[in-house]
Design a protein around this motif. Sequence first.
Motif, PDB file in Angstrom:
ATOM      1  N   ALA A   8      45.575 -12.932-164.986  1.00 50.08           N
ATOM      2  CA  ALA A   8      46.552 -13.805-164.638  1.00 50.08           C
ATOM      3  C   ALA A   8      46.095 -14.690-163.351  1.00 50.08           C
ATOM      4  N   ASN A   9      44.846 -14.370-162.855  1.00 49.92           N
ATOM      5  CA  ASN A   9      44.161 -15.430-161.882  1.00 49.92           C
ATOM      6  C   ASN A   9      42.707 -15.298-162.816  1.00 49.92           C
ATOM      7  N   LEU A  10      42.053 -16.540-162.214  1.00 49.91           N
ATOM      8  CA  LEU A  10      40.705 -16.719-162.490  1.00 49.91           C
ATOM      9  C   LEU A  10      40.116 -16.615-160.980  1.00 49.91           C
ATOM     10  N   VAL A  11      39.099 -15.806-160.859  1.00 45.47           N
ATOM     11  CA  VAL A  11      38.644 -15.709-159.447  1.00 45.47           C
ATOM     12  C   VAL A  11      37.152 -15.379-159.565  1.00 45.47           C
ATOM     13  N   PRO A  12      36.435 -16.600-159.231  1.00 51.12           N
ATOM     14  CA  PRO A  12      34.924 -16.533-159.252  1.00 51.12           C
ATOM     15  C   PRO A  12      34.461 -15.587-158.131  1.00 51.12           C
ATOM     16  N   VAL A  13      33.257 -14.796-158.126  1.00 46.64           N
ATOM     17  CA  VAL A  13      32.858 -13.895-157.190  1.00 46.64           C
ATOM     18  C   VAL A  13      31.111 -13.877-157.148  1.00 46.64           C
ATOM     19  N   CYS A  14      30.916 -14.322-155.848  1.00 47.67           N
ATOM     20  CA  CYS A  14      29.316 -14.414-155.578  1.00 47.67           C
ATOM     21  C   CYS A  14      28.760 -15.515-156.390  1.00 47.67           C
ATOM     22  N   ALA A  15      29.483 -16.496-157.020  1.00 47.34           N
ATOM     23  CA  ALA A  15      29.258 -17.635-157.904  1.00 47.34           C
ATOM     24  C   ALA A  15      28.487 -18.877-157.300  1.00 47.34           C
ATOM     25  N   PRO A  68      32.894 -22.064-154.609  1.00 46.98           N
ATOM     26  CA  PRO A  68      33.078 -21.921-155.994  1.00 46.98           C
ATOM     27  C   PRO A  68      34.261 -22.208-156.689  1.00 46.98           C
ATOM     28  N   THR A  69      35.381 -22.121-156.058  1.00 50.03           N
ATOM     29  CA  THR A  69      36.730 -22.295-156.576  1.00 50.03           C
ATOM     30  C   THR A  69      36.705 -23.862-156.698  1.00 50.03           C
ATOM     31  N   SER A  70      36.313 -24.788-155.834  1.00 52.37           N
ATOM     32  CA  SER A  70      36.682 -25.909-155.817  1.00 52.37           C
ATOM     33  C   SER A  70      35.523 -26.608-156.843  1.00 52.37           C
ATOM     34  N   GLU A  71      34.368 -26.168-157.038  1.00 48.86           N
ATOM     35  CA  GLU A  71      33.540 -26.554-157.890  1.00 48.86           C
ATOM     36  C   GLU A  71      34.110 -26.405-159.483  1.00 48.86           C
ATOM     37  N   LEU A  72      34.667 -25.065-159.549  1.00 47.03           N
ATOM     38  CA  LEU A  72      35.146 -24.647-160.763  1.00 47.03           C
ATOM     39  C   LEU A  72      36.451 -25.464-161.320  1.00 47.03           C
ATOM     40  N   TRP A  73      36.971 -25.772-159.993  1.00 46.18           N
ATOM     41  CA  TRP A  73      38.536 -26.526-160.375  1.00 46.18           C
ATOM     42  C   TRP A  73      37.802 -28.082-160.901  1.00 46.18           C
ATOM     43  N   SER A  74      36.852 -28.552-160.251  1.00 43.23           N
ATOM     44  CA  SER A  74      36.541 -29.888-160.587  1.00 43.23           C
ATOM     45  C   SER A  74      35.993 -30.076-161.904  1.00 43.23           C
ATOM     46  N   LEU A  75      35.473 -28.782-162.489  1.00 40.09           N
ATOM     47  CA  LEU A  75      34.971 -28.897-163.876  1.00 40.09           C
ATOM     48  C   LEU A  75      36.065 -28.592-164.836  1.00 40.09           C
ATOM     49  N   LEU A  76      37.040 -27.950-164.377  1.00 48.37           N
ATOM     50  CA  LEU A  76      38.054 -27.436-165.133  1.00 48.37           C
ATOM     51  C   LEU A  76      39.287 -28.513-165.317  1.00 48.37           C
ATOM     52  N   GLU A  77      39.463 -29.419-164.318  1.00 47.75           N
ATOM     53  CA  GLU A  77      40.543 -30.086-164.152  1.00 47.75           C
ATOM     54  C   GLU A  77      40.664 -31.252-165.271  1.00 47.75           C
ATOM     55  N   PRO A  78      39.639 -32.050-165.987  1.00 49.79           N
ATOM     56  CA  PRO A  78      39.895 -32.822-167.125  1.00 49.79           C
ATOM     57  C   PRO A  78      40.640 -32.269-168.062  1.00 49.79           C
ATOM     58  N   GLY A  79      40.446 -31.105-168.435  1.00 50.35           N
ATOM     59  CA  GLY A  79      40.914 -30.259-169.534  1.00 50.35           C
ATOM     60  C   GLY A  79      42.246 -29.335-168.991  1.00 50.35           C
ATOM     61  N   TRP A  80      42.085 -29.038-167.986  1.00 53.12           N
ATOM     62  CA  TRP A  80      43.333 -28.165-167.590  1.00 53.12           C
ATOM     63  C   TRP A  80      44.503 -28.722-166.495  1.00 53.12           C
ATOM     64  N   GLY A  81      43.950 -29.934-166.033  1.00 48.64           N
ATOM     65  CA  GLY A  81      44.942 -30.693-164.894  1.00 48.64           C
ATOM     66  C   GLY A  81      46.071 -31.080-165.596  1.00 48.64           C
ATOM     67  N   ALA A 115      35.643 -10.658-148.821  1.00 52.08           N
ATOM     68  CA  ALA A 115      36.148 -11.832-149.772  1.00 52.08           C
ATOM     69  C   ALA A 115      36.553 -11.360-151.024  1.00 52.08           C
ATOM     70  N   ASN A 116      36.006 -10.206-151.653  1.00 54.67           N
ATOM     71  CA  ASN A 116      35.937  -9.730-153.059  1.00 54.67           C
ATOM     72  C   ASN A 116      36.860  -8.406-153.046  1.00 54.67           C
ATOM     73  N   ALA A 117      37.502  -8.447-151.956  1.00 58.07           N
ATOM     74  CA  ALA A 117      38.637  -7.123-151.947  1.00 58.07           C
ATOM     75  C   ALA A 117      39.562  -7.098-153.185  1.00 58.07           C
ATOM     76  N   PHE A 118      40.102  -8.038-153.724  1.00 55.43           N
ATOM     77  CA  PHE A 118      41.078  -8.189-154.784  1.00 55.43           C
ATOM     78  C   PHE A 118      40.363  -7.761-156.102  1.00 55.43           C
ATOM     79  N   CYS A 157      45.095 -18.453-167.353  1.00 54.09           N
ATOM     80  CA  CYS A 157      45.734 -17.915-166.103  1.00 54.09           C
ATOM     81  C   CYS A 157      46.760 -18.755-165.515  1.00 54.09           C
ATOM     82  N   SER A 158      47.542 -18.075-164.396  1.00 58.16           N
ATOM     83  CA  SER A 158      48.686 -19.029-163.668  1.00 58.16           C
ATOM     84  C   SER A 158      47.923 -19.662-162.412  1.00 58.16           C
ATOM     85  N   SER A 159      46.405 -19.353-161.981  1.00 60.40           N
ATOM     86  CA  SER A 159      45.983 -19.631-160.840  1.00 60.40           C
ATOM     87  C   SER A 159      44.698 -19.480-160.869  1.00 60.40           C
ATOM     88  N   ILE A 160      43.935 -20.412-160.204  1.00 59.16           N
ATOM     89  CA  ILE A 160      42.365 -20.038-159.722  1.00 59.16           C
ATOM     90  C   ILE A 160      42.299 -20.015-158.253  1.00 59.16           C
TER      91      ILE A 160
END
Length: 284
Positions: free
Chosen positions: A70-77, A105-118, A30-33, A96-99
């Motif tokens: 360029a990407n926002l990538v949570p790791v073991c979060a 963790p990505t779903s949780e991160l987006w739920s917190l950022l969506e009000p400001g970033w969406g 999962a963390n290869a990138f 970033c151009s993508s999460i």
Amino acid sequence: MLGSSMSTTRVLEAADLEDALDVLDRDPVANAFVAARVQVAGLDPWRLGGEMWGWYDDAGLLEALCYAGANLVPVCAGPEAVRAFADRARRQGRRCSSIVGPVEPTSELWSLLEPGWGPAREIRACQPLMTATEPCADILPDPRVRRVRRDEIELLMPACVAMFTEEVGVSPMSGDGGLLYRARVAELVTGGRAFARFEDGRVVFKAEIGAVTDRACQIQGVWVAPDRRGQGLSETGMAAVVQYALQEVAPVVSLYVNDFNRPARAAYHRVGFREVGAFMSVLF
């Protein structure tokens, strides 16, 4: 060591490299990138192409990372780390151009950022993560799939642009005229990590090994020319790339695919991949 009753997040520095690699090593697939970038560039933001944020628990131990480039990538979060990363991302503003990352963790991160970033341009809520650890016994590798040579970059580029545009929904040639994208393609070709089948001077199948560590590698950019689809080229072509990757690159080959792309998922299963998790991508 940080205070015993204070979890915190900060930008990691060179001295934190060993601890960061330990976190990345918890899930090599999962963390290869992110791991591939860190192994090559360390934690220097200029070389890494972004900052590496670290989250420390109450005992002062590094427990989670977030790559912010360029990407926002949570790791073991976990949830607490995700909240801390979201706070930092909100304060910094979207760069970033993508999460991208594991679904939870990505779903949780987006739920917190969506009000400001969406709103996002597109959300791919489930992208199965698949791995193969041995060559396919049932499908013969295509003998015409080979490494792309440096003098063939211009022949490869149209296929790369078509794949990217089809997959992401925007052309990689916009903005800077494709300079960064062309440089990335050239880097993969020069590193011997771009593979293709050529027919009459054009690419009919291609794939790249985009991320490489000593534990795992990740295939990306799989594409078949539209007029050659449905003829099995993706299966025999992938069998060839997987065989090379296992023999010469890493003991585990991975990729992730959109859940709605049933033909691709079926082809990967036939080549010997199995689903081991799922990613999520939020595209801006």
